[in-house]
Design a protein around this motif. Structure first.
Motif, mmCIF file in Angstrom:
data_model
loop_
_atom_site.group_PDB
_atom_site.id
_atom_site.type_symbol
_atom_site.label_atom_id
_atom_site.label_comp_id
_atom_site.label_asym_id
_atom_site.label_seq_id
_atom_site.Cartn_x
_atom_site.Cartn_y
_atom_site.Cartn_z
ATOM 1 N N PRO A 114 -6.930 -0.645 -12.151
ATOM 2 C CA PRO A 114 -6.407 0.725 -12.158
ATOM 3 C C PRO A 114 -5.823 1.088 -13.520
ATOM 4 O O PRO A 114 -5.267 0.229 -14.210
ATOM 5 N N PRO A 115 -5.948 2.352 -13.930
ATOM 6 C CA PRO A 115 -5.433 2.759 -15.249
ATOM 7 C C PRO A 115 -3.927 2.606 -15.354
ATOM 8 O O PRO A 115 -3.192 2.892 -14.408
ATOM 9 N N ARG A 170 0.846 -1.206 0.000
ATOM 10 C CA ARG A 170 0.000 0.000 0.000
ATOM 11 C C ARG A 170 0.875 1.248 0.000
ATOM 12 O O ARG A 170 0.589 2.231 -0.700
ATOM 13 N N GLU A 171 1.927 1.219 0.813
ATOM 14 C CA GLU A 171 2.838 2.364 0.881
ATOM 15 C C GLU A 171 3.499 2.632 -0.457
ATOM 16 O O GLU A 171 3.547 3.783 -0.924
ATOM 17 N N VAL A 172 4.020 1.596 -1.097
ATOM 18 C CA VAL A 172 4.801 1.767 -2.316
ATOM 19 C C VAL A 172 3.916 2.048 -3.521
ATOM 20 O O VAL A 172 4.230 2.914 -4.344
ATOM 21 N N GLY A 188 -2.685 3.552 -5.233
ATOM 22 C CA GLY A 188 -3.833 3.100 -6.020
ATOM 23 C C GLY A 188 -3.485 2.591 -7.404
ATOM 24 O O GLY A 188 -4.386 2.454 -8.242
ATOM 25 N N THR A 189 -2.216 2.277 -7.660
ATOM 26 C CA THR A 189 -1.828 1.870 -9.017
ATOM 27 C C THR A 189 -1.976 0.375 -9.261
ATOM 28 O O THR A 189 -1.826 -0.073 -10.402
ATOM 29 N N VAL A 190 -2.242 -0.422 -8.227
ATOM 30 C CA VAL A 190 -2.420 -1.864 -8.383
ATOM 31 C C VAL A 190 -3.736 -2.277 -7.729
ATOM 32 O O VAL A 190 -4.319 -1.525 -6.945
ATOM 33 N N ALA A 191 -4.215 -3.479 -8.061
ATOM 34 C CA ALA A 191 -5.381 -4.050 -7.401
ATOM 35 C C ALA A 191 -4.916 -4.906 -6.237
ATOM 36 O O ALA A 191 -3.918 -5.628 -6.350
ATOM 37 N N TYR A 192 -5.616 -4.832 -5.107
ATOM 38 C CA TYR A 192 -5.208 -5.561 -3.905
ATOM 39 C C TYR A 192 -6.152 -6.732 -3.629
ATOM 40 O O TYR A 192 -7.344 -6.677 -3.936
ATOM 41 N N ALA A 193 -5.577 -7.783 -3.037
ATOM 42 C CA ALA A 193 -6.350 -8.969 -2.688
ATOM 43 C C ALA A 193 -5.832 -9.524 -1.376
ATOM 44 O O ALA A 193 -4.659 -9.342 -1.029
#
Length: 382
Positions: free
Chosen positions: A335-336, A306-308, A311-316
């Motif tokens: 995410p775009p 999350r820190e790195v 919002g650029t990746v999807a989390y699971a």
């Protein structure tokens, strides 16, 4: 400055990639840099070409099939220690920078980058891990989350300098110039989800297999591809468990092993998604490289990621959510890509080298570790 960067392997693991790229960037800034490594299994060079401005010292390390992991770790430390001590008498360094616990235990007083923290049960590994955090003159981490773990566990405060990324190389692989190489991968593999780092517990490989089995019910044309995987540790039991589950599920993942460095960017760029579901990470270099190539990333929902990545990746968080996020990534509803490309491009190795240069100078000038950390932060450590 005369700088020694020390790493435990010639293979493409995260700390090794970091050591080489940082060394090249420091050399571009005019420093005299030598990278030290152990040549396992007869290796005489690193997994990729290294800029000629950087000197390489490979210490021979013979393979022993009957050796335990603990004994191999101890012999690794002793072998590097003996070779480095002899050379250090003739080649004094202004800075010695260890990139892993083996190196930090072998070279004596040093700067140490703690890429991530692990939990071990093998006594030699437990001791190696602990002493490589406590003993260095000064410590660096590539993320605030790992630095916080060090502070919580040892009462020490590392300075944070994030990783660099060779974003231009991966961006080029996703453009017109890389089309033929991508097509070769598509011809060989079809449409695929890629996981890098091999099959091991920390990489969350079993969860990924389970998620892929669910995904494949609706998308039987998508393959699961594993790349990489060289390690010092013995994961045979875990690998056997993964293999057994693969057989039970009737799956046929592609196991590429260590991928030639020249082929890696196109392999990444041709993927439909990168699965990055590690249970522990320090930064996430493979995921950042995928973003540079415009490839959607599904990451485990960890504080460090999350820190790195923001919002650029999807989390699971578990098998069902990994499947759901991979489906969305393959369908282009994650995410775009532009935000991920911009993030990757912001992590420039020359900037990283400049911050290391200032940190080295602060450590050398002050002697007192706490003061050195404060100086490094004032000089712009991110």
């Amino acid at each position: 400055m005369r700088i020694a960067q020390v790493t435990y392997s010639t293979k493409p693991r995260g700390g090794v990639v970091h050591a080489l790229a940082l060394s090249e960037a420091l050399a571009r800034r005019g420093h005299d840099v030598t990278v030290w490594t152990l040549g396992r299994g007869g290796d005489q060079a690193f997994f990729r070409r290294v800029d000629a401005a950087v000197s390489i010292r490979v210490v021979p390390f013979e393979a022993r099939d009957d050796e335990s992991v603990g004994d191999r770790i101890q012999r690794s430390i002793e072998t590097m220690r003996a070779a480095f001590a002899r050379a250090r008498e003739d080649e004094p360094y202004d800075v010695v920078h260890a990139q892993d616990c083996i190196s930090a235990n072998a070279v004596g007083p040093c700067v140490r980058t703690i890429h991530h923290l692990d939990e071990f049960t093998t006594p030699q590994l437990v001791r190696c891990h602990d002493e490589a955090v406590r003993r260095p003159l000064a410590r660096l981490c590539v993320s605030t989350a790992v630095a916080a773990d060090v502070e919580a566990g040892w009462g020490l405060t590392p300075t944070v300098i994030p990783n660099g990324v060779d974003s231009a190389r991966f961006a080029a692989a996703s453009g017109p110039a890389g089309a033929a190489a991508r097509e070769r991968w598509h011809g060989r593999l079809g449409r695929y989800v890629l996981a890098l780092g091999g099959i091991e517990p920390r990489k969350g490989s079993l969860d990924l297999v389970e998620a892929y089995a669910r995904l494949r019910r609706g998308r039987p044309d998508v393959r699961l591809v594993f790349g990489g995987g060289e390690t010092l540790f013995d994961y045979r039991e875990y690998r056997a468990a993964v293999d057994a589950r693969v057989a039970e599920l009737g799956l046929d993942p592609v196991l590429l092993g260590v991928v030639d460095d020249d082929e890696l960017p196109s392999l990444v760029a041709a993927a439909g998604a990168l699965a990055f579901v590690s249970t522990k990470e320090g930064f996430g270099l493979a995921a950042m490289e995928a973003l540079a190539a415009g490839v959607p990333v599904v990451a485990r929902d960890l504080p460090v990621l999350r820190e790195v990545f923001g919002g650029t990746v999807a989390y699971a968080t578990d098998v069902p959510s990994i499947e759901e996020a991979l489906v969305a990534a393959l369908d282009g509803s994650g995410p775009p890509a532009g935000t991920g490309r911009a993030l990757a491009a912001s992590h420039d190795w020359d900037d990283v080298a400049r911050l290391h240069e200032r940190f080295y100078a602060a450590v050398g000038e002050e002697g007192d570790h706490g003061q050195a950390v404060d100086l490094a932060h004032r000089h712009g450590s991110r």
